[in-house]
Design a protein around this motif. Structure first.
Motif, PDB file in Angstrom:
ATOM      1  N   LEU A  99       0.824  -1.203   0.000  1.00 27.53           N
ATOM      2  CA  LEU A  99       0.000   0.000   0.000  1.00 27.53           C
ATOM      3  C   LEU A  99       0.858   1.254   0.000  1.00 27.53           C
ATOM      4  N   CYS A 100       1.887   1.275   0.845  1.00 31.52           N
ATOM      5  CA  CYS A 100       2.743   2.462   0.943  1.00 31.52           C
ATOM      6  C   CYS A 100       3.566   2.654  -0.321  1.00 31.52           C
ATOM      7  N   VAL A 101       4.099   1.569  -0.847  1.00 36.49           N
ATOM      8  CA  VAL A 101       4.881   1.652  -2.081  1.00 36.49           C
ATOM      9  C   VAL A 101       4.008   2.125  -3.242  1.00 36.49           C
ATOM     10  N   GLY A 102       2.784   1.596  -3.317  1.00 37.78           N
ATOM     11  CA  GLY A 102       1.892   2.005  -4.393  1.00 37.78           C
ATOM     12  C   GLY A 102       1.484   3.460  -4.306  1.00 37.78           C
ATOM     13  N   ALA A 103       1.322   3.970  -3.083  1.00 37.16           N
ATOM     14  CA  ALA A 103       1.025   5.398  -2.919  1.00 37.16           C
ATOM     15  C   ALA A 103       2.194   6.242  -3.392  1.00 37.16           C
ATOM     16  N   ALA A 104       3.417   5.844  -3.037  1.00 38.69           N
ATOM     17  CA  ALA A 104       4.594   6.590  -3.483  1.00 38.69           C
ATOM     18  C   ALA A 104       4.690   6.591  -4.998  1.00 38.69           C
ATOM     19  N   GLY A 105       4.293   5.474  -5.618  1.00 38.92           N
ATOM     20  CA  GLY A 105       4.351   5.389  -7.071  1.00 38.92           C
ATOM     21  C   GLY A 105       3.478   6.398  -7.777  1.00 38.92           C
ATOM     22  N   ALA A 106       2.460   6.925  -7.080  1.00 41.78           N
ATOM     23  CA  ALA A 106       1.600   7.940  -7.680  1.00 41.78           C
ATOM     24  C   ALA A 106       2.372   9.193  -8.056  1.00 41.78           C
ATOM     25  N   MET A 107       3.511   9.426  -7.362  1.00 38.35           N
ATOM     26  CA  MET A 107       4.297  10.630  -7.620  1.00 38.35           C
ATOM     27  C   MET A 107       5.428  10.391  -8.614  1.00 38.35           C
ATOM     28  N   SER A 108       5.519   9.189  -9.151  1.00 44.28           N
ATOM     29  CA  SER A 108       6.489   8.958 -10.222  1.00 44.28           C
ATOM     30  C   SER A 108       6.141   9.834 -11.414  1.00 44.28           C
ATOM     31  N   PRO A 109       7.134  10.399 -12.082  1.00 42.38           N
ATOM     32  CA  PRO A 109       6.820  11.217 -13.260  1.00 42.38           C
ATOM     33  C   PRO A 109       6.156  10.425 -14.382  1.00 42.38           C
ATOM     34  N   LEU A 110       6.214   9.106 -14.300  1.00 45.10           N
ATOM     35  CA  LEU A 110       5.609   8.267 -15.330  1.00 45.10           C
ATOM     36  C   LEU A 110       4.167   7.897 -15.027  1.00 45.10           C
ATOM     37  N   ALA A 111       3.712   8.140 -13.786  1.00 45.30           N
ATOM     38  CA  ALA A 111       2.417   7.636 -13.367  1.00 45.30           C
ATOM     39  C   ALA A 111       1.251   8.385 -14.005  1.00 45.30           C
ATOM     40  N   GLU A 112       1.343   9.702 -14.135  1.00 49.33           N
ATOM     41  CA  GLU A 112       0.220  10.455 -14.692  1.00 49.33           C
ATOM     42  C   GLU A 112      -0.075  10.068 -16.138  1.00 49.33           C
ATOM     43  N   PRO A 113       0.919   9.871 -17.003  1.00 52.62           N
ATOM     44  CA  PRO A 113       0.579   9.382 -18.346  1.00 52.62           C
ATOM     45  C   PRO A 113      -0.172   8.055 -18.328  1.00 52.62           C
ATOM     46  N   VAL A 114       0.194   7.159 -17.412  1.00 52.31           N
ATOM     47  CA  VAL A 114      -0.512   5.884 -17.313  1.00 52.31           C
ATOM     48  C   VAL A 114      -1.943   6.104 -16.831  1.00 52.31           C
ATOM     49  N   ARG A 115      -2.117   6.988 -15.852  1.00 51.44           N
ATOM     50  CA  ARG A 115      -3.476   7.287 -15.379  1.00 51.44           C
ATOM     51  C   ARG A 115      -4.319   7.895 -16.493  1.00 51.44           C
ATOM     52  N   SER A 116      -3.710   8.743 -17.306  1.00 53.27           N
ATOM     53  CA  SER A 116      -4.478   9.379 -18.381  1.00 53.27           C
ATOM     54  C   SER A 116      -4.959   8.353 -19.399  1.00 53.27           C
ATOM     55  N   VAL A 117      -4.155   7.329 -19.639  1.00 55.77           N
ATOM     56  CA  VAL A 117      -4.577   6.259 -20.539  1.00 55.77           C
ATOM     57  C   VAL A 117      -5.751   5.491 -19.930  1.00 55.77           C
ATOM     58  N   ALA A 118      -5.645   5.146 -18.646  1.00 57.62           N
ATOM     59  CA  ALA A 118      -6.713   4.382 -17.996  1.00 57.62           C
ATOM     60  C   ALA A 118      -8.022   5.166 -17.966  1.00 57.62           C
ATOM     61  N   ARG A 119      -7.946   6.482 -17.836  1.00 55.49           N
ATOM     62  CA  ARG A 119      -9.175   7.286 -17.820  1.00 55.49           C
ATOM     63  C   ARG A 119      -9.937   7.183 -19.137  1.00 55.49           C
ATOM     64  N   ARG A 120      -9.222   6.947 -20.224  1.00 59.43           N
ATOM     65  CA  ARG A 120      -9.882   6.845 -21.533  1.00 59.43           C
ATOM     66  C   ARG A 120     -10.728   5.584 -21.627  1.00 59.43           C
ATOM     67  N   TRP A 121     -10.461   4.603 -20.773  1.00 54.97           N
ATOM     68  CA  TRP A 121     -11.250   3.373 -20.768  1.00 54.97           C
ATOM     69  C   TRP A 121     -12.519   3.510 -19.940  1.00 54.97           C
ATOM     70  N   GLY A 122     -12.604   4.562 -19.157  1.00 55.11           N
ATOM     71  CA  GLY A 122     -13.794   4.761 -18.339  1.00 55.11           C
ATOM     72  C   GLY A 122     -13.456   5.434 -17.029  1.00 55.11           C
ATOM     73  N   THR A 123     -14.354   6.274 -16.572  1.00 58.04           N
ATOM     74  CA  THR A 123     -14.189   6.957 -15.288  1.00 58.04           C
ATOM     75  C   THR A 123     -15.451   6.734 -14.468  1.00 58.04           C
ATOM     76  N   GLY A 124     -15.419   7.249 -13.237  1.00 58.35           N
ATOM     77  CA  GLY A 124     -16.613   7.174 -12.412  1.00 58.35           C
ATOM     78  C   GLY A 124     -16.777   5.886 -11.645  1.00 58.35           C
ATOM     79  N   GLY A 125     -15.771   5.036 -11.654  1.00 57.74           N
ATOM     80  CA  GLY A 125     -15.848   3.822 -10.858  1.00 57.74           C
ATOM     81  C   GLY A 125     -15.654   4.122  -9.386  1.00 57.74           C
ATOM     82  N   LYS A 126     -15.636   3.065  -8.579  1.00 59.73           N
ATOM     83  CA  LYS A 126     -15.537   3.258  -7.135  1.00 59.73           C
ATOM     84  C   LYS A 126     -14.260   2.711  -6.525  1.00 59.73           C
TER      85      LYS A 126
END
Length: 448
Positions: A35-62
């Motif tokens: 959990l802690c490692v995954g939270a830190a990974g959110a601040m990787s400079p590479l993480a936001e591009p990956v999140r932007s790709v996932a958002r294109r598949w759908g948003t609004g989940g829980k």
């Protein structure tokens, strides 16, 4: 009994009371670490591009995207969280299997729990059996690694973990394994080149585990010999396999007890050498005095981290480069998340020292050995100093001290810009995980 049947029977049939207390405790320990490692990974400079790709598949989940306050549908969140767990090379590892089990499994099973409301007890038991499958697939191999097992073997483990959580029968679980095979991927080329495709492969595996179970639950029949068929996992992804000892050990050996912490955010193959660089410092070796250093280690070490450091290398290359992380350890006495900034990667003194460090094979024929390792330093005044390790720090043979585990958790939360007080909350909630009505609720705490 075939490998498919044995792993399915184990994953679906193990009762909570059959799992030893120490295995449950280890699962809690490594879940907190993840959990802690995954939270830190959110601040990787590479993480936001990956999140932007996932958002294109759908948003609004829980399902929470760790460290961000964002939510996505289950498959997308599993994808992003899998990437974040592994993108800084800080997640735990099963050395013998050469598998990072909790990256794929932690991301996929947490997404499943959050999406469908499985309890903390169900999540925890599923983690234990999923690690048995993923690590067991790696331990069964008797030849050098060909494909990226954290993604490939991790996918099968995560798939059967989810199958257990959903209450699949044997036929449905076998179908899910078939659809895991249909999506299995993860090349070591990304490792050789030090590219972010490596954690993307784990992201894909975490998402694929959910998709495989969705397809099986929808009634689609999958290949029934996903592991041992003529074009199954063993035949296509590995050279030489002997699964019989692993299958015989199911229910007797709990692979989560064999998992190692990573004390530093680098490839595990570099971490024995980091510890030896710190040992050289303790012996009084100063970086300015070094003429040359040889790290003598099993062939896997040279293969995975014996690459060159150079100006302009990318972050992923540096994390898998002993010349770089070894030099940082000797110079500064530590290797942390801040050692992978653009300025740190371009530091001339680090690169100059790294050029004097060499990884040398020790001649062992064990394709999965991480130890023993020896560091030999030749100093400019003619002195030679050698230090040795027989087991990597963080392994079951040399466990990571509780105070170091806590320091790592706090460092990850600080890097994620989350309050340090969250470390106490997370530790308490994970300790009582089996009383959690909603297994995904703990991960949802990882938000600004």
């Amino acid at each position: 009994m075939s490998a498919e049947a044995a792993f399915v029977a184990h994953a679906l049939g193990v009762r909570r009371k059959d799992i030893p207390t120490e295995a449950i405790a280890a699962a809690r320990t490594f879940y907190l670490d993840t959990l802690c490692v995954g939270a830190a990974g959110a601040m990787s400079p590479l993480a936001e591009p990956v999140r932007s790709v996932a958002r294109r598949w759908g948003t609004g989940g829980k399902v929470a995207v760790w460290g961000t306050g964002e939510t996505l549908p289950a498959a997308g969140a599993a994808y992003v969280n899998g990437f974040q767990i592994h993108c800084q090379e800080y997640d735990c590892v099963h050395e013998r299997a050469v598998v990072h089990p909790m990256a794929t499994i932690g991301a996929a099973l947490t997404a499943e729990a959050a999406d469908r409301g499985h309890s903390g007890a169900d999540l925890l038991a599923a983690i234990v059996v999923a690690v048995d499958v993923a690590a067991g697939l790696g331990v069964a191999v008797t030849s050098p690694i060909r494909f990226f097992r954290p993604a490939t073997a991790g996918l099968f483990g995560a798939t059967l973990g989810i199958a257990r959580m959903r209450g699949f029968d044997e036929a449905a679980a076998r179908n899910a394994l078939g659809y895991a095979l249909a999506q299995a991927a993860g090349t070591m080329q990304a490792h050789v080149e030090g590219k972010p495709a490596l954690p993307v492969q784990i992201a894909n595996a975490a998402r694929a585990a959910i998709v495989a179970c969705d397809l099986a639950q929808a009634g689609l029949e999958g290949p029934s010999e996903a592991l041992e068929g003529p074009y199954g996992y063993f035949a296509l992804f590995e050279h030489s396999v002997d699964p019989k000892p692993v299958l015989a050990s199911l229910g007797r050996i709990w692979r989560v007890l064999e998992v190692s912490h990573k004390p530093w955010p680098t490839g595990r193959a570099a971490q024995g050498g980091i510890a030896l660089m710190l040992a050289l410092r303790a012996e009084g070796v100063d970086a300015s005095e070094v003429e040359a250093i040889r790290l003598i280690a099993p062939p896997l070490i040279k293969r995975l981290v014996g690459r060159k450091a150079f100006a302009g290398m990318c972050i992923n290359h540096a994390r898998l480069c002993f010349q770089y992380v070894g030099a940082r350890a000797l110079m500064t006495g530590q290797v942390g998340l801040s050692d992978f900034t653009e300025s740190a990667l371009g530091d001339a003194d680090t690169l100059a020292l790294g050029a004097r460090i060499e990884v040398v094979e020790d001649g062992t024929d064990d394709p999965a050995a991480f130890a023993p390792q020896i560091a030999e330093a030749r100093l400019k005044d003619g002195r030679q100093i050698a230090v040795e390790t027989r087991a990597l720090y963080g392994s079951p043979q040399d466990p990571m001290r509780p105070e170091d585990q806590r320091a790592k958790q706090e460092a990850c939360l600080a890097f994620a810009r989350l309050p340090l007080a969250l470390a106490d909350t997370l530790a308490a909630r994970v300790a009582g995980m089996e009383t959690e009505a909603e297994g995904g609720a703990i991960a949802a705490l990882l938000k600004p």
